[in-house]
Scaffold this motif. Sequence first.
Motif, PDB file in Angstrom:
ATOM      1  N   PRO A   4      15.099  58.007 -32.019  1.00 36.07           N
ATOM      2  CA  PRO A   4      15.664  56.854 -31.218  1.00 36.07           C
ATOM      3  C   PRO A   4      13.828  56.759 -30.995  1.00 36.07           C
ATOM      4  N   ALA A   5      12.899  57.252 -30.503  1.00 38.37           N
ATOM      5  CA  ALA A   5      11.299  57.089 -30.774  1.00 38.37           C
ATOM      6  C   ALA A   5      11.019  56.373 -32.003  1.00 38.37           C
ATOM      7  N   LYS A   7      13.351  54.695 -33.355  1.00 43.03           N
ATOM      8  CA  LYS A   7      13.568  53.105 -33.252  1.00 43.03           C
ATOM      9  C   LYS A   7      13.614  52.162 -32.206  1.00 43.03           C
ATOM     10  N   ASN A   8      12.659  52.900 -31.396  1.00 41.75           N
ATOM     11  CA  ASN A   8      12.336  52.002 -29.937  1.00 41.75           C
ATOM     12  C   ASN A   8      11.126  51.247 -30.828  1.00 41.75           C
ATOM     13  N   GLN A  11      12.488  48.842 -32.599  1.00 40.53           N
ATOM     14  CA  GLN A  11      12.744  47.386 -32.071  1.00 40.53           C
ATOM     15  C   GLN A  11      11.772  46.013 -31.704  1.00 40.53           C
ATOM     16  N   ILE A 125       9.721  57.236 -24.804  1.00 39.25           N
ATOM     17  CA  ILE A 125      10.441  56.564 -24.754  1.00 39.25           C
ATOM     18  C   ILE A 125      11.137  55.505 -23.575  1.00 39.25           C
ATOM     19  N   GLU A 126      11.587  56.305 -22.619  1.00 36.56           N
ATOM     20  CA  GLU A 126      11.699  55.862 -21.570  1.00 36.56           C
ATOM     21  C   GLU A 126      11.050  54.357 -20.892  1.00 36.56           C
ATOM     22  N   SER A 128       9.027  52.696 -22.546  1.00 36.70           N
ATOM     23  CA  SER A 128       9.399  51.304 -23.404  1.00 36.70           C
ATOM     24  C   SER A 128      10.314  51.293 -22.903  1.00 36.70           C
ATOM     25  N   ILE A 129      10.893  51.402 -21.721  1.00 34.67           N
ATOM     26  CA  ILE A 129      12.539  50.602 -22.113  1.00 34.67           C
ATOM     27  C   ILE A 129      12.380  50.237 -20.126  1.00 34.67           C
TER      28      ILE A 129
END
Length: 130
Positions: A4-5, A7-8, A11, A125-126, A128-129
């Motif tokens: 997930p990191a 993928k982040n 993106q 991750i959290e 950044s979103i």
Amino acid sequence: MKKPAKKNLVQIRCLLESINNEDYTRKTEILSGATIGQHVRHILEFYLLLVSGSFSGTISYDKRERDVRIESDTDFALNIIDKLLKGVDTLDQSQSLIFEGDFTADGSVQSTIQSSIGRELAYCIEHSIH
């Protein structure tokens, strides 16, 4: 958490590839007067600190460099993302580390708590979103 990191980061990379430096550095009301570049710098510096903290065993998000090249030059930021994608691959999510931070209003008390690479990767991750 590595997948997930990454993928982040990809993106963010795609966003940067789709805009020019003028748009990247333009202050906008929707971002409370900040720029896309400033937000990207903030995110990438958290990831950079995590990767470097994996070597030192300590991480402090308060000690960001605030490198203006990241917020003003999309090519520079893309280069940082490429380095981070490789850096994330090297992380051992179960590795312990010490998290340092000052949570006082006046910045007078440095606190430390036990954490892990995996937990801090989830935080990046959290963060950044949000």
